[in-house]
Design a protein around this motif. Structure first.
Motif, PDB file in Angstrom:
ATOM      1  N   TYR A 120       0.234  -1.017  -0.233  1.00 43.82           N
ATOM      2  CA  TYR A 120       0.063  -0.277  -0.152  1.00 43.82           C
ATOM      3  C   TYR A 120       1.144   1.679   0.305  1.00 43.82           C
ATOM      4  CZ  TYR A 120      -3.951  -2.849   0.759  1.00 43.82           C
ATOM      5  OH  TYR A 120      -4.925  -3.742   0.447  1.00 43.82           O
ATOM      6  N   SER A 121       2.211   1.276  -0.003  1.00 46.36           N
ATOM      7  CA  SER A 121       2.424   2.430   0.404  1.00 46.36           C
ATOM      8  C   SER A 121       3.528   3.191  -0.925  1.00 46.36           C
ATOM      9  CB  SER A 121       4.367   2.533   1.002  1.00 46.36           C
ATOM     10  OG  SER A 121       4.836   1.749   0.818  1.00 46.36           O
ATOM     11  N   GLN A 122       3.381   2.569  -2.206  1.00 41.24           N
ATOM     12  CA  GLN A 122       4.381   3.112  -3.003  1.00 41.24           C
ATOM     13  C   GLN A 122       5.374   3.275  -3.111  1.00 41.24           C
ATOM     14  OE1 GLN A 122       1.025   4.309  -5.734  1.00 41.24           O
ATOM     15  NE2 GLN A 122      -0.512   2.967  -5.334  1.00 41.24           N
ATOM     16  N   VAL A 123       6.311   3.160  -2.206  1.00 39.50           N
ATOM     17  CA  VAL A 123       7.415   3.651  -1.969  1.00 39.50           C
ATOM     18  C   VAL A 123       8.318   2.541  -2.157  1.00 39.50           C
ATOM     19  CG1 VAL A 123       7.288   6.016  -2.266  1.00 39.50           C
ATOM     20  CG2 VAL A 123       7.447   3.869   0.064  1.00 39.50           C
ATOM     21  N   PRO A 124      10.178   2.403  -2.013  1.00 42.79           N
ATOM     22  CA  PRO A 124      10.483   0.924  -2.006  1.00 42.79           C
ATOM     23  C   PRO A 124       9.954   0.345  -0.231  1.00 42.79           C
ATOM     24  CG  PRO A 124      11.543   2.031  -3.019  1.00 42.79           C
ATOM     25  CD  PRO A 124      10.522   2.739  -2.988  1.00 42.79           C
ATOM     26  N   VAL A 125      10.312  -0.600   0.032  1.00 41.75           N
ATOM     27  CA  VAL A 125       9.925  -0.681   1.815  1.00 41.75           C
ATOM     28  C   VAL A 125      11.299  -2.224   1.965  1.00 41.75           C
ATOM     29  CG1 VAL A 125       8.868  -2.313   3.204  1.00 41.75           C
ATOM     30  CG2 VAL A 125       6.978  -0.588   2.030  1.00 41.75           C
ATOM     31  N   TRP A 126      11.878  -2.139   2.798  1.00 37.48           N
ATOM     32  CA  TRP A 126      12.833  -2.617   3.137  1.00 37.48           C
ATOM     33  C   TRP A 126      12.707  -3.784   4.824  1.00 37.48           C
ATOM     34  CZ3 TRP A 126      14.338   2.810   3.321  1.00 37.48           C
ATOM     35  CH2 TRP A 126      14.533   3.768   1.622  1.00 37.48           C
ATOM     36  N   ASN A 127      12.792  -5.113   4.174  1.00 35.33           N
ATOM     37  CA  ASN A 127      13.008  -5.307   5.830  1.00 35.33           C
ATOM     38  C   ASN A 127      14.472  -5.418   6.337  1.00 35.33           C
ATOM     39  OD1 ASN A 127      12.484  -7.426   7.406  1.00 35.33           O
ATOM     40  ND2 ASN A 127      12.458  -8.981   6.173  1.00 35.33           N
ATOM     41  N   GLY A 128      14.583  -4.863   7.675  1.00 33.15           N
ATOM     42  CA  GLY A 128      15.346  -4.761   8.798  1.00 33.15           C
ATOM     43  C   GLY A 128      15.202  -6.103   9.659  1.00 33.15           C
ATOM     44  N   LEU A 129      14.500  -6.855   9.455  1.00 31.49           N
ATOM     45  CA  LEU A 129      14.460  -8.091  10.246  1.00 31.49           C
ATOM     46  C   LEU A 129      12.996  -8.355  10.487  1.00 31.49           C
ATOM     47  CD1 LEU A 129      16.316  -9.988  12.638  1.00 31.49           C
ATOM     48  CD2 LEU A 129      14.269  -8.701  13.778  1.00 31.49           C
ATOM     49  N   THR A 130      12.155  -9.577  10.081  1.00 28.98           N
ATOM     50  CA  THR A 130      10.939 -10.245  10.707  1.00 28.98           C
ATOM     51  C   THR A 130      10.994 -11.400  11.347  1.00 28.98           C
ATOM     52  OG1 THR A 130      10.736 -10.863   8.723  1.00 28.98           O
ATOM     53  CG2 THR A 130       9.616  -8.819   8.923  1.00 28.98           C
ATOM     54  N   GLU A 131      10.252 -11.914  12.067  1.00 32.66           N
ATOM     55  CA  GLU A 131      10.027 -13.288  12.300  1.00 32.66           C
ATOM     56  C   GLU A 131      10.727 -14.534  11.447  1.00 32.66           C
ATOM     57  OE1 GLU A 131       7.432 -12.040  11.295  1.00 32.66           O
ATOM     58  OE2 GLU A 131       6.089 -13.414  10.805  1.00 32.66           O
ATOM     59  N   LYS A 132      10.524 -14.348  10.033  1.00 31.31           N
ATOM     60  CA  LYS A 132      10.839 -15.123   9.044  1.00 31.31           C
ATOM     61  C   LYS A 132      12.480 -14.445   8.096  1.00 31.31           C
ATOM     62  CE  LYS A 132       6.848 -16.868   7.711  1.00 31.31           C
ATOM     63  NZ  LYS A 132       5.359 -16.342   7.317  1.00 31.31           N
TER      64      LYS A 132
END
Ligand code: CP
Ligand code: NVA
Length: 338
Positions: A120-132
């Motif tokens: 939904y954000s329409q900008v790049p999203v970067w994962n800085g750690l999730t449980e997965k």
């Protein structure tokens, strides 16, 4: 046009092998430029949101310093500091942040949240750690491995990941191996093996490479002749404290110590750790957990082994900065000279 422009990094499989190679190559160049005082700030006037629901030292500082080095601005949104999911849906927050910021970093409890932010954000999203997954950690690890063996192909390099192999690090190592051909052995009791669906997917993708990905309970088979032993904490952020007892029961035979290193039959074996590590009693958790369960000399890794290999482990930590910078630059710039 740069084909990584506007791309998310939720997990490593968001990229193909060629793209991953490009990111590592860019990180190498950015590292060199910074060391030579020749860095060019390419991200002036870009604004970056950093959402952290969990604690962090390396990831937060790497995103911030990478942004500052490149001339970008950051807003740190720590635990409980936004309405995200509490008073406002993740969708709505994503739409708001996407209008204000050029990119969003998320570290948190739920991988689904980052998927929604990305949708939904329409900008790049970067994962800085999730449980997965912890993809930006793996970028740093791959850079570190490449720096140690600059002339080797990944399939010529053997790495054993020892400990809780189904956690975010185990999953991300699997994806990294499937893209690079790194010869990866996940070494742990069956109970700690990764999700079968993910393992099969990574094996499928791995098909054409010359190495292999395996899971084994057998420490000797797992670590024999490896170039690297990689480990991580036995209990990850977000897991309940009560789980320690059961986890220790499962994993104490898999501690990275001098005897395990001897089993590699490689006196040049290197040790990797994403940090933070429970290798001594100089922390609050170290004091309580190590003492409680009678581990005098470290938990997942003994202090002597940690000290002996700390040069590489801390290089890994520094490489978080250069690789995160590569992710920011490659996803926020329309054109870029790789
Ligand atoms: N390795 C890592 O992600 O460290 P932090 O938890 O300090 O960010
Ligand atoms: N598996 C660990 C990694 C920390 C960088 C955790 O999630 O806590």
């Amino acid at each position: 046009m740069n084909d990584l422009y506007q791309r998310d990094c939720l997990r490593l499989l968001d990229f193909n092998s060629k793209e991953l190679k490009k990111i590592i190559f860019l990180a190498q160049k950015l590292k060199q430029n910074k060391k030579n005082h020749q860095e060019i700030p390419l991200l002036k006037r870009k604004n970056i949101a950093l959402i952290f629901e969990k604690e962090s030292t390396r990831t937060r500082c790497s995103f911030e310093v990478a942004a500052f080095d490149q001339g970008a601005n950051v807003t740190y949104l720590g635990p409980g500091s936004t309405h995200l999911g509490k008073k406002e849906s993740i969708q709505d927050t994503a739409k708001v942040l996407g209008r204000l910021y050029d990119g969003i970093q998320y570290r948190g409890h739920c991988h689904k949240t980052i998927e929604t932010l990305a949708k939904y954000s329409q900008v790049p999203v970067w994962n800085g750690l999730t449980e997965k997954f912890h993809p930006t950690q793996l970028l740093a690890d791959l850079l570190t491995i490449k720096e140690i063996f600059p002339n080797k192909k990944f399939h010529e390099i053997k790495c054993a990941y020892v400990g809780d192999t189904r956690n975010n690090m185990g999953n991300s190592l699997l994806e990294a191996a499937s893209l690079t051909g790194l010869d990866l052995r996940l070494v742990s009791p069956k109970e700690c093996w990764p999700d079968k669906k993910l393992f099969r997917l990574c094996q499928e993708k791995y098909k054409n490479k010359k190495g292999k990905i395996t899971c084994t309970e057998n420490i000797l088979t797992g670590v024999k002749n490896v170039d690297f032993i990689y480990t991580d904490v036995w209990v990850s952020m977000g897991e309940p404290e009560e789980i320690w007892e059961k986890r220790i029961e499962l994993l104490s035979a898999y501690q990275v110590n001098a005897s395990m290193l001897n089993l590699t039959n490689n006196n040049k074996v290197k040790v990797l750790h994403c940090l933070p590590a429970l290798h001594d009693q100089k922390t609050i958790i170290g004091q309580s957990i190590l003492k409680k369960y009678g581990f005098e000399n470290g938990m997942e890794i003994t202090d002597d082994i940690f000290q002996k290999h700390e040069q590489i482990i801390f290089e890994q930590a520094e490489n978080r900065l250069h690789t995160i910078k590569a992710i920011l630059v490659s996803s926020l710039l329309k054109t870029i000279d790789f």
